[in-house]
Design an enzyme around this catalytic site. Sequence first.
Site, PDB file in Angstrom:
ATOM      1  N   PRO A  17      33.831  48.461  57.182  1.00  0.00           N
ATOM      2  CA  PRO A  17      34.135  48.263  58.606  1.00  0.00           C
ATOM      3  C   PRO A  17      35.650  48.245  58.795  1.00  0.00           C
ATOM      4  O   PRO A  17      36.356  47.572  58.057  1.00  0.00           O
ATOM      5  CB  PRO A  17      33.527  46.895  58.919  1.00  0.00           C
ATOM      6  CG  PRO A  17      32.486  46.677  57.868  1.00  0.00           C
ATOM      7  CD  PRO A  17      32.986  47.388  56.641  1.00  0.00           C
ATOM      8  N   THR A  18      36.137  48.998  59.788  1.00  0.00           N
ATOM      9  CA  THR A  18      37.586  49.190  59.918  1.00  0.00           C
ATOM     10  C   THR A  18      38.330  47.895  60.144  1.00  0.00           C
ATOM     11  O   THR A  18      39.451  47.735  59.726  1.00  0.00           O
ATOM     12  CB  THR A  18      37.915  50.109  61.107  1.00  0.00           C
ATOM     13  OG1 THR A  18      37.176  49.662  62.223  1.00  0.00           O
ATOM     14  CG2 THR A  18      37.569  51.540  60.811  1.00  0.00           C
ATOM     15  N   ASN A  19      37.674  46.952  60.828  1.00  0.00           N
ATOM     16  CA  ASN A  19      38.382  45.728  61.175  1.00  0.00           C
ATOM     17  C   ASN A  19      38.024  44.603  60.231  1.00  0.00           C
ATOM     18  O   ASN A  19      38.063  43.450  60.562  1.00  0.00           O
ATOM     19  CB  ASN A  19      38.054  45.340  62.610  1.00  0.00           C
ATOM     20  CG  ASN A  19      36.660  45.799  62.949  1.00  0.00           C
ATOM     21  OD1 ASN A  19      35.812  45.838  62.055  1.00  0.00           O
ATOM     22  ND2 ASN A  19      36.410  46.143  64.194  1.00  0.00           N
ATOM     23  N   CYS A  20      37.661  44.974  59.014  1.00  0.00           N
ATOM     24  CA  CYS A  20      37.269  44.006  58.010  1.00  0.00           C
ATOM     25  C   CYS A  20      38.453  43.823  57.080  1.00  0.00           C
ATOM     26  O   CYS A  20      38.938  44.789  56.508  1.00  0.00           O
ATOM     27  CB  CYS A  20      36.073  44.570  57.244  1.00  0.00           C
ATOM     28  SG  CYS A  20      35.226  43.381  56.267  1.00  0.00           S
ATOM     29  N   LEU A  21      38.943  42.601  56.957  1.00  0.00           N
ATOM     30  CA  LEU A  21      40.155  42.393  56.163  1.00  0.00           C
ATOM     31  C   LEU A  21      39.828  42.259  54.680  1.00  0.00           C
ATOM     32  O   LEU A  21      38.727  41.956  54.314  1.00  0.00           O
ATOM     33  CB  LEU A  21      40.875  41.150  56.671  1.00  0.00           C
ATOM     34  CG  LEU A  21      41.148  41.177  58.175  1.00  0.00           C
ATOM     35  CD1 LEU A  21      41.755  39.869  58.635  1.00  0.00           C
ATOM     36  CD2 LEU A  21      42.052  42.339  58.541  1.00  0.00           C
TER      37      LEU A  21
END
Lengths: 122, 111
Positions: B107-111
């Site tokens: 997921p792109t917004n997963c750190l």
Amino acid sequence: MQEADKSLLVVVRHGPYQGQLAREALDAVLTAAAFEQPVSLLFMDDGVFQLTPNQDGSAIDAKNLATMLAVLPMYDVDRVYVELDSLNLRAISPESLTLPATPVGGHALRDLFVNNAHLLSF
Amino acid sequence: MNKIEVEGATVELDREGFLRDLHQWSRQVAVELARREQIDLGDEHWEIIDLLRSFYKEYKVSPAMRILVKQAGIKLGREKGSSLHLLRLFPGSPAKVASKIAGLPKPTNCL
């Protein structure tokens, strides 16, 4: 203590397949939305091409950006705007856009820039 | 090179264990990816994996945790639309771990 204003305006000014900018902009919006930060999205200049139907990025192996932008409502991003002059200059009708975007110009456009604490331009 | 062997075929993984070529995914690959995360896939895991794959098919985006929770609630019933349910199935970072097993990008917004 007063909460810091985290409102964010993401301005998209480039076409859908001009490098990675469109993807980066979408990432920024989705990240803010995933953390439930107030985010507004404005398409202007060549950015309005990102909302046009029948895109096909397959020749350069790019995912269809309009398909990806369709995820915005799932993230509860409903403050989506498109600059009216940019549409008119390119002879694109607001009704043909792939996302429900509010056409803005004049004062409404100025207010978008004034009322958001942070600005990211792509 | 990070890789796994599934039914005689070599499947390449990136540094974090995500598939390099998403087309190489199969249910057997998922089982093997889950095993590397110490997860034994049951029906409830597959529900989430199928949900993620159909979400990705439609939007070409792996959903972040909050969106996955919401989708699970809508598609699988309210009691499954909870972070606790997802954490129990995919411990640690559910959106990330489940996307990995489902053969999707991180997921792109997963750190």
